[in-house]
Write a protein that holds these residues in place. Structure first.
Motif, PDB file in Angstrom:
ATOM      1  N   ALA A  20       0.844  -1.221   0.000  1.00  0.00           N
ATOM      2  CA  ALA A  20       0.000   0.000   0.000  1.00  0.00           C
ATOM      3  C   ALA A  20       0.863   1.248   0.000  1.00  0.00           C
ATOM      4  O   ALA A  20       0.574   2.241  -0.718  1.00  0.00           O
ATOM      5  N   ASP A  21       1.927   1.265   0.798  1.00  0.00           N
ATOM      6  CA  ASP A  21       2.836   2.412   0.819  1.00  0.00           C
ATOM      7  C   ASP A  21       3.456   2.639  -0.548  1.00  0.00           C
ATOM      8  O   ASP A  21       3.621   3.793  -0.993  1.00  0.00           O
ATOM      9  N   SER A  22       3.806   1.547  -1.201  1.00  0.00           N
ATOM     10  CA  SER A  22       4.421   1.670  -2.518  1.00  0.00           C
ATOM     11  C   SER A  22       3.435   2.270  -3.535  1.00  0.00           C
ATOM     12  O   SER A  22       3.822   3.132  -4.350  1.00  0.00           O
ATOM     13  N   ILE A  23       2.189   1.843  -3.443  1.00  0.00           N
ATOM     14  CA  ILE A  23       1.184   2.384  -4.374  1.00  0.00           C
ATOM     15  C   ILE A  23       0.981   3.882  -4.122  1.00  0.00           C
ATOM     16  O   ILE A  23       0.909   4.701  -5.069  1.00  0.00           O
ATOM     17  N   GLN A  24       0.909   4.263  -2.855  1.00  0.00           N
ATOM     18  CA  GLN A  24       0.737   5.674  -2.519  1.00  0.00           C
ATOM     19  C   GLN A  24       1.929   6.498  -2.976  1.00  0.00           C
ATOM     20  O   GLN A  24       1.777   7.611  -3.535  1.00  0.00           O
ATOM     21  N   ALA A  25       3.143   5.977  -2.747  1.00  0.00           N
ATOM     22  CA  ALA A  25       4.341   6.709  -3.159  1.00  0.00           C
ATOM     23  C   ALA A  25       4.404   6.843  -4.680  1.00  0.00           C
ATOM     24  O   ALA A  25       4.835   7.894  -5.210  1.00  0.00           O
ATOM     25  N   ARG A  26       3.968   5.801  -5.418  1.00  0.00           N
ATOM     26  CA  ARG A  26       3.989   5.867  -6.880  1.00  0.00           C
ATOM     27  C   ARG A  26       3.012   6.935  -7.378  1.00  0.00           C
ATOM     28  O   ARG A  26       3.342   7.724  -8.295  1.00  0.00           O
ATOM     29  N   ARG A  27       1.825   7.039  -6.796  1.00  0.00           N
ATOM     30  CA  ARG A  27       0.846   8.031  -7.206  1.00  0.00           C
ATOM     31  C   ARG A  27       1.368   9.456  -6.921  1.00  0.00           C
ATOM     32  O   ARG A  27       1.210  10.384  -7.750  1.00  0.00           O
ATOM     33  N   THR A  28       1.948   9.632  -5.737  1.00  0.00           N
ATOM     34  CA  THR A  28       2.503  10.946  -5.402  1.00  0.00           C
ATOM     35  C   THR A  28       3.600  11.334  -6.380  1.00  0.00           C
ATOM     36  O   THR A  28       3.677  12.496  -6.833  1.00  0.00           O
ATOM     37  N   PHE A  29       4.480  10.381  -6.701  1.00  0.00           N
ATOM     38  CA  PHE A  29       5.565  10.654  -7.623  1.00  0.00           C
ATOM     39  C   PHE A  29       5.034  11.039  -9.000  1.00  0.00           C
ATOM     40  O   PHE A  29       5.513  11.989  -9.639  1.00  0.00           O
ATOM     41  N   ASP A  71      12.282  14.783  -4.294  1.00  0.00           N
ATOM     42  CA  ASP A  71      11.859  14.194  -3.007  1.00  0.00           C
ATOM     43  C   ASP A  71      10.786  13.127  -3.226  1.00  0.00           C
ATOM     44  O   ASP A  71      10.811  12.056  -2.607  1.00  0.00           O
ATOM     45  N   ALA A  72       9.840  13.395  -4.117  1.00  0.00           N
ATOM     46  CA  ALA A  72       8.788  12.410  -4.407  1.00  0.00           C
ATOM     47  C   ALA A  72       9.377  11.172  -5.075  1.00  0.00           C
ATOM     48  O   ALA A  72       8.970  10.035  -4.791  1.00  0.00           O
ATOM     49  N   LYS A  73      10.357  11.403  -5.959  1.00  0.00           N
ATOM     50  CA  LYS A  73      10.997  10.266  -6.636  1.00  0.00           C
ATOM     51  C   LYS A  73      11.747   9.385  -5.631  1.00  0.00           C
ATOM     52  O   LYS A  73      11.699   8.143  -5.687  1.00  0.00           O
ATOM     53  N   THR A  74      12.464  10.024  -4.692  1.00  0.00           N
ATOM     54  CA  THR A  74      13.209   9.274  -3.675  1.00  0.00           C
ATOM     55  C   THR A  74      12.257   8.477  -2.773  1.00  0.00           C
ATOM     56  O   THR A  74      12.511   7.310  -2.437  1.00  0.00           O
ATOM     57  N   SER A  75      11.168   9.071  -2.387  1.00  0.00           N
ATOM     58  CA  SER A  75      10.202   8.378  -1.532  1.00  0.00           C
ATOM     59  C   SER A  75       9.628   7.157  -2.243  1.00  0.00           C
ATOM     60  O   SER A  75       9.435   6.089  -1.630  1.00  0.00           O
ATOM     61  N   TYR A  76       9.379   7.307  -3.537  1.00  0.00           N
ATOM     62  CA  TYR A  76       8.847   6.169  -4.301  1.00  0.00           C
ATOM     63  C   TYR A  76       9.885   5.042  -4.399  1.00  0.00           C
ATOM     64  O   TYR A  76       9.568   3.857  -4.242  1.00  0.00           O
ATOM     65  N   THR A  77      11.134   5.412  -4.617  1.00  0.00           N
ATOM     66  CA  THR A  77      12.211   4.397  -4.701  1.00  0.00           C
ATOM     67  C   THR A  77      12.344   3.666  -3.372  1.00  0.00           C
ATOM     68  O   THR A  77      12.503   2.432  -3.325  1.00  0.00           O
ATOM     69  N   GLN A  78      12.266   4.417  -2.259  1.00  0.00           N
ATOM     70  CA  GLN A  78      12.376   3.782  -0.932  1.00  0.00           C
ATOM     71  C   GLN A  78      11.170   2.875  -0.668  1.00  0.00           C
ATOM     72  O   GLN A  78      11.314   1.798  -0.076  1.00  0.00           O
ATOM     73  N   ALA A  79      10.009   3.290  -1.114  1.00  0.00           N
ATOM     74  CA  ALA A  79       8.812   2.457  -0.906  1.00  0.00           C
ATOM     75  C   ALA A  79       8.921   1.138  -1.671  1.00  0.00           C
ATOM     76  O   ALA A  79       8.527   0.074  -1.168  1.00  0.00           O
ATOM     77  N   LYS A  80       9.464   1.193  -2.899  1.00  0.00           N
ATOM     78  CA  LYS A  80       9.657  -0.031  -3.675  1.00  0.00           C
ATOM     79  C   LYS A  80      10.683  -0.947  -3.001  1.00  0.00           C
ATOM     80  O   LYS A  80      10.499  -2.171  -2.972  1.00  0.00           O
ATOM     81  N   ALA A  81      11.754  -0.389  -2.418  1.00  0.00           N
ATOM     82  CA  ALA A  81      12.762  -1.202  -1.729  1.00  0.00           C
ATOM     83  C   ALA A  81      12.168  -1.880  -0.500  1.00  0.00           C
ATOM     84  O   ALA A  81      12.434  -3.051  -0.215  1.00  0.00           O
TER      85      ALA A  81
END
Length: 453
Positions: free
Chosen positions: A128-137, A156-166
């Motif tokens: 769920a976090d990854s999906i939210q981070a992808r939408r924000t990005f 910042d949005a791109k970094t958050s999405y990368t961290q969520a995927k990891a």
């Protein structure tokens, strides 16, 4: 006058009696060979050289053991709570042999199941976090491309999405790890039950219910029992280094056990060790042997235990068992005669008839033309043949031998009368041309002694 006549008669009677005694002693001495040895000769024993079948054997001793034996040891430690087999029971592959207390291992399974559930929940959260981070990005990317937001917020949005995927990928790995722990816990729980790995007999049982055993994860583990194939038995015997060169794989053998002296079993050589087993190494009693494995052909334990004919005790308080127990039990001592070679229609003489003479020595009656000047020994195998009233030395070439007879490859044709004893005569005293007579007495020339023809 009368007194003189009586004295003369007494002297005449005494002289006659003395003469009779001397004649009797002389006759007996002649028969027994006390004198007249110049014509009677040395007393010997003889036997005909005959054609017969000779089989060379190698004899060794060992103990019976199953050809296939498996030692049962637990993989996990624990207390034995069930032991449904006893020593001597016949089991089939897959039968339950023992059960250890499973409480600790069941608890480990439940903990592992909880960890799997927790890891799956974490995975769902990370997804769920990854999906939210992808939408924000994606939203901030569009705004950045339109120039609405600065570049820093986009990154910042791109970094958050990368961290969520990891974190999502790590959650996947934690789920797989938890599942592996669960499989291991279930396997440990399953190992608290021990099953028969093959068909066989419980030949040895060393534990009881209530004992604690050590698993193979902790050193060697506790040896709980042995499962053996008693229908396939073998002996491992030690064969001397001088005899092992005559033994080959596939040689047949006759096996006898001390427990059953009236029975014999057929065997076959299946294995000959390449490395020697040395006993008392470095001492005067050093012995070098090679282990040889003999398989007993067929199933020696298929029938009832053998009993000696007419033997045994009658025990009315205990009924006779018609077919109980194996015939050959592991550990029984036995002897093996390995048949290494057979020669048919061989000229054979008793082993004791063959001796060795140094042809560089000249004894009484020997042919002096054969004397050599060399100081070295010229040892050759010979037999002595009885001809008329004398012994003739014959050089021979020998082959294989059994327990009684030896093969003569050359020197004899068969039918000759060879001298077999006494040992001192054959081995040392007899020489070419010596006068002889048989042990039963009698002249070889046809006199009152028995003739050796």
């Amino acid at each position: 006058m009368a007194s003189s006549s009586g004295t003369s008669n007494r002297m005449l009677y005494a002289g006659g009696s003395l003469l009779a005694v001397l004649l009797m002693v002389g006759g007996l001495g002649w028969q027994l060979g006390w004198f007249g040895g110049e014509t009677s000769g040395l007393r010997v024993e003889t036997e005909k050289a005959q054609r017969r079948t000779i089989t060379q054997t190698v004899t060794a001793f060992g103990r019976a053991k199953p050809e296939v034996k498996v030692t049962i040891t637990p993989d996990v430690p624990g207390e034995i709570v069930a032991l449904p087999v006893q020593e001597g029971d016949v089991v089939q592959k897959g039968d339950l042999l023992a059960r250890l207390k499973p409480d600790d291992y069941q608890a480990a399974v439940e903990r592992a199941q909880a960890q799997v559930s927790e890891a799956k929940a974490t995975l769902a959260q990370r997804r769920a976090d990854s999906i939210q981070a992808r939408r924000t990005f994606e939203r901030k990317k569009k705004l950045y491309e339109k120039g609405v937001i600065p570049e820093s917020k986009f990154y910042d949005a791109k970094t958050s999405y990368t961290q969520a995927k990891a974190r999502l990928e790590a959650a996947h790995f934690r789920v797989e790890s938890a599942k592996a722990d669960l499989r291991d816990a279930r396997e440990q729980l399953q190992k608290t039950r021990l099953y028969a790995p093959m068909n066989g007999t419980v030949s040895k049982l060393t534990v009881e219910v209530g004992e604690r055993v050590v698993g193979t994860q902790q050193r060697s583990g506790t040896k709980m029992m042995n499962i053996a194939r008693l229908d396939r038995m073998e002996l491992k015997v030690d064969v001397n280094e001088n005899d092992v060169i005559n033994v080959a794989g596939g040689d047949t053998a006759r096996v006898e056990f001390d427990a059953y002296p009236d029975r014999s079993f057929q065997g076959k050589v299946t294995e000959i060790a390449n490395a020697a087993r040395i006993q008392n190494q470095g001492s005067q009693n050093e012995v070098t042997n090679f282990p040889v494995t003999i398989r007993i052909l067929g199933n020696p334990n298929a029938g009832p235990a053998a009993t000696r004919a007419g033997g045994g005790l009658a025990r009315p308080e205990r009924p006779a068992e018609s077919g109980a127990g194996p015939v050959i039990r592991p550990g029984m001592s036995g002897s093996v005669d390995i048949y290494t070679e057979t020669v048919n229609d061989a000229v054979a003489v008793p082993i004791q008839a063959v001796t060795v003479r140094d042809f560089n020595e000249v004894g009484p009656g020997a042919d002096t033309t054969k004397q050599k000047q060399s100081a070295e020994e010229d040892l050759r195998k010979v037999v002595f043949v009885a001809e008329a009233d004398s012994a003739r030395m014959v050089e021979v070439t020998t082959g294989i031998a059994d327990d009684t007879y030896m093969e003569i490859k050359s020197g004899l044709e068969g039918g000759e009368t060879v001298i077999t004893g006494p040992y001192s005569a054959v081995s040392r005293e007899l020489e070419q041309g010596d006068k002889i007579q048989t042990r039963s007495g009698g002249s070889q020339a046809g006199g009152p002694l028995a003739t050796t023809q």
